[in-house]
Design an enzyme around this catalytic site. Sequence first.
Site: not given
Length: 603
Positions: A271, A409-411, A267
């Site tokens: 990011r 998404y991606e945290g 991730l």
Amino acid sequence: MSTETTNKDILRGGQFLVKETKCEDVFTLEDLNEEQKMMRESTKEFVDRELWAHWERFEKKDYAYTEECMKKAGELGLLSVAVPESYGGMGMGFVSTMLVCDYISGATGSFSTAFGAHTGIGTMPITLYGTEEQKQKYVPKLATGEWFGAYCLTEPGAGSDANSGKTKAVLSEDGKYYSISGQKMWISNAGFCNMFIVFARIEDDKNITGFIVENDPENGISLGDEEKKLGIHSSSTRQVFFNETKVPVENMLSERGNGFKIAMNALNIGRIKLAAACLEAQRRIVNEATKYANERIQFKTPIINFGAIKAKIADMVTNAYVDEAACYRAAKNIEDRIAIREASGNSHQEAELKGVEEYAIECSILKVAVSEHVQHTTDEGIQVFGGMGFSADTPMESAWRDARISRIYEGTNEINRMLSVGMLVKKAMKGHVDLLGPATAVGEELMGIPSFETPDFSELFAEEKDLVARLKKVFLMVAGSAVQKFGPDLDKHQMLLMAASDILIQVYMAESAILRTEKNAKRYGEDSQAAQIAMSKLYLYRAVDIIQQKAKEGIVSFAEGDEQRMMLMGLKRFTKYTNQPNVVALRTQIADKVAADNGYTFD
Ligand SMILES: Cc1cc2nc3c(=O)[nH]c(=O)nc-3n(C[C@H](O)[C@H](O)[C@H](O)COP(=O)(O)OP(=O)(O)OC[C@H]3O[C@@H](n4cnc5c(N)ncnc54)[C@H](O)[C@@H]3O)c2cc1C
């Protein structure tokens, strides 16, 4: 790697906050070499021909077309930029990887999500953590687009709390395979992938474990229907069900219990690449909005002549320029760190892993800042188009809907905001970044008598750089006091963390823009950078406003009495302009340049 790179004092992740960066030490888009420029051109050609010309197909949920375009991208080598040559890839550096990710992602969020999920989280866990056998078996197929990958972390009950998944992996009695059962949700590329990276828990392990699972419906794998989504309509997003799916033990990624680490490191890379993936969309929207505003006549005037529209164009283009500066600055830091590690004996795999991990703070900062800028830009793009912007016949409407996912998404951006500050504090505790010394110095400065000398700000950016240095003190003052006050309980004070993170983000973005422009002004002359100078100044002005507001929010919430008064005075001192910029003039200058060029010409 050149000796120059080895010897250069590259800042560690997070150190930008406490150490000065010279403009000569930042990489900018203007530093691309010929090979990278050619790569960019061929990526743009691919996008114009295959994606931009057919954007309506992506809106009509033409999943097959997304897959077809992914295949074509594979044939052109665009899926293999980051893959080492020994596994059939081009083995290009991190900057080139970001470059392709940037320019391939501007036409439609559907394709950019498929591309990101495949080349990033779908492939990287194997290139970063796979055994030699795993890499030889899977990576060449993924690099060419013969196979596509997907990444199965999220579950109905495990989203942001990713390590809480219930999917189980049970070892067979003969010890030859694991049997995986569970439900994964929101899986990009699920509808057409050949392989999943799956995270599951073995027994009652504290941490999940990663597995490579080939997509075989005969092996207990089934899919939910395509999700009905707000945007990215042709990106396949489905639930994936595993029912006693047999996975050979040799398909475990890394070690048992290492899955959460794999997931998080994948991730980190995801990011910063997501940030890159939000750049070209901004440029294209600026282009479309400018063209429209130059042509659309109201009150017998092209609407671009109206100050209200100029202000929008100026802010949109400024965000894109600043985002480019910050993304490529961090990308080169990562590339250099990887090279340094390789030169000191690390394998490429180890070097890449550690190189990206080092800049995890910057990756989170970029993910938040750039995803919020693309959202703002698409929103203002609609506004410039007026009623036509609301129509599905123009690309603004879908761009606005597609942009929305990047904050999730991606945290999520909330998680990334907290991570950015949390990781910085952890780095300080481990002694990797000295925050304590500079924070103590700021505390002492607050008690001292301020200097009444009038500084010489005649050189380009002298005042702005002085201001950035003081904005860093605002972060140290606010975050330093909060750490002192709350200690290990700081993570329970989320509103303060959010405010601190906003200060951190603004400092990094504003500084990156100034350094990019300063470097270019030195080599190409100030006159050639007039609009870029204006954009850097405008962004900083806006950053100061945000920082003032966020810092004040923190100070009045956790400090009282004399301490509060002292910190508020410090905030005033640290955010003070000697010469306030003329913001209307800056915006006008920027918008006039973009209007004259009929689009974005800064990359
Ligand atoms: C289109 C799409 C594609 C996706 N692709 C993939 C994929 O390929 N693979 C994959 O594994 N996942 C994928 N995801 C899942 C995505 O990563 C998650 O949706 C995301 O991590 C958020 O999890 P959640 O949806 O469960 O939200 P939640 O975690 O329930 O969060 C809901 C809200 O609460 C906030 N929140 C949660 N925890 C905290 C906390 N501790 N403190 C403060 N606020 C908090 C969040 O920020 C958010 O605002 C995808 C999602 C979408 C929508």
